[in-house]
Design an enzyme around this catalytic site. Structure first.
Site, PDB file in Angstrom:
ATOM      1  N   HIS A  35     112.600  -6.049 -24.288  1.00 40.50           N
ATOM      2  CA  HIS A  35     112.709  -6.900 -25.469  1.00 40.50           C
ATOM      3  C   HIS A  35     112.308  -8.328 -25.140  1.00 40.50           C
ATOM      4  O   HIS A  35     112.154  -8.699 -23.978  1.00 40.50           O
ATOM      5  CB  HIS A  35     114.110  -6.839 -26.076  1.00 40.50           C
ATOM      6  N   HIS A  72     117.308 -15.167 -27.150  1.00 42.49           N
ATOM      7  CA  HIS A  72     116.390 -14.218 -27.767  1.00 42.49           C
ATOM      8  C   HIS A  72     115.955 -14.773 -29.119  1.00 42.49           C
ATOM      9  O   HIS A  72     116.822 -15.125 -29.934  1.00 42.49           O
ATOM     10  CB  HIS A  72     117.084 -12.876 -28.000  1.00 42.49           C
ATOM     11  N   GLU A  90     124.487 -23.273 -27.328  1.00 46.31           N
ATOM     12  CA  GLU A  90     125.089 -23.131 -26.002  1.00 46.31           C
ATOM     13  C   GLU A  90     125.533 -24.456 -25.397  1.00 46.31           C
ATOM     14  O   GLU A  90     126.555 -24.516 -24.729  1.00 46.31           O
ATOM     15  CB  GLU A  90     124.106 -22.469 -25.016  1.00 46.31           C
ATOM     16  N   TYR A 107     110.879  -9.618 -16.291  1.00 46.56           N
ATOM     17  CA  TYR A 107     111.742  -9.106 -15.232  1.00 46.56           C
ATOM     18  C   TYR A 107     112.642  -7.983 -15.735  1.00 46.56           C
ATOM     19  O   TYR A 107     112.865  -7.833 -16.934  1.00 46.56           O
ATOM     20  CB  TYR A 107     112.594 -10.226 -14.626  1.00 46.56           C
ATOM     21  N   GLU A 117     119.138  -5.992 -17.680  1.00 46.97           N
ATOM     22  CA  GLU A 117     118.318  -6.943 -18.436  1.00 46.97           C
ATOM     23  C   GLU A 117     116.881  -6.486 -18.238  1.00 46.97           C
ATOM     24  O   GLU A 117     116.460  -6.206 -17.105  1.00 46.97           O
ATOM     25  CB  GLU A 117     118.495  -8.380 -17.918  1.00 46.97           C
ATOM     26  N   GLU A 119     113.345  -7.797 -19.824  1.00 42.97           N
ATOM     27  CA  GLU A 119     112.835  -8.787 -20.767  1.00 42.97           C
ATOM     28  C   GLU A 119     111.435  -9.285 -20.428  1.00 42.97           C
ATOM     29  O   GLU A 119     111.111  -9.507 -19.263  1.00 42.97           O
ATOM     30  CB  GLU A 119     113.767  -9.999 -20.795  1.00 42.97           C
ATOM     31  N   TRP A 164     117.110 -13.725 -12.358  1.00 43.55           N
ATOM     32  CA  TRP A 164     115.946 -14.286 -13.041  1.00 43.55           C
ATOM     33  C   TRP A 164     115.721 -15.737 -12.650  1.00 43.55           C
ATOM     34  O   TRP A 164     114.574 -16.160 -12.539  1.00 43.55           O
ATOM     35  CB  TRP A 164     116.029 -14.098 -14.554  1.00 43.55           C
TER      36      TRP A 164
END
Length: 175
Positions: A35, A72, A90, A107, A117, A119, A164
């Site tokens: 995604h 996202h 955030e 990754y 994860e 993505e 990441w």
């Protein structure tokens, strides 16, 4: 975002073409579909980079240090709008400038609980002059650090940082 409209992510095929949408909570499992996401490294006027420690309540990599923030884009949302939205959510900050630094970053990583994860995650650099006011559901703590200090710390203790971030720092150093 309200509870009536749960956050959605854009699903991608292996060539990074959009193929659908799924609920963010539903997609992050032990078999996470590819995604679209983003990572952002925020700098201040002194050239320091903001690192954040993920809240202990986070589903993946709770309590580890990472880049300033990630997120996202919602289906149909422009990437810059998603980044600005997430910076406010955030960290309570606005972004003064935004540039893409790793447009093709991608990754796959598995955390200690088995959550994956997976993505396509372009990486951005932003600047802010705002005072950070973190959302405690997202950020346990934060620090402004010299970029070279971050590189040294991530290389010396990779287990303390999100995977990441380590991979992004390696690619940024090679640029």
């Amino acid at each position: 975002m309200s509870t009536q409209h749960p956050e959605q992510v854009v699903l991608l095929d292996n060539d990074a073409n959009p193929i659908g949408v799924a609920g963010k909570v539903d997609v992050h499992t032990t078999d996470t579909a590819l995604h679209l996401a983003f990572s952002c490294h925020v700098y201040n006027a002194l050239g320091q980079v903001l690192v954040t420690r993920r809240a202990l309540s986070k589903l993946t990599w709770p309590g580890v240090w990472t880049n300033s923030f990630c997120g996202h884009p919602a289906p149909g949302e422009e990437m810059d709008a998603a980044i600005r939205r997430r910076a406010e959510f955030e960290l309570g900050i606005t972004i003064d400038s935004l540039e893409i630094v790793l447009p093709d970053f991608r990754y796959r990583a598995v955390d200690a609980t088995g959550i994956v994860e997976n993505e396509v995650c372009p990486v951005f650099r932003a600047v802010t002059s705002d005072v950070v006011d973190p959302n405690p559901a997202e950020v346990a703590e934060f620090a402004w650090v010299a970029p070279e200090s971050l590189h040294l710390a991530a290389a010396a203790a990779p287990y303390a940082f999100s995977p990441w971030l380590g991979w992004q720092l390696e690619q940024l150093a090679a640029e």
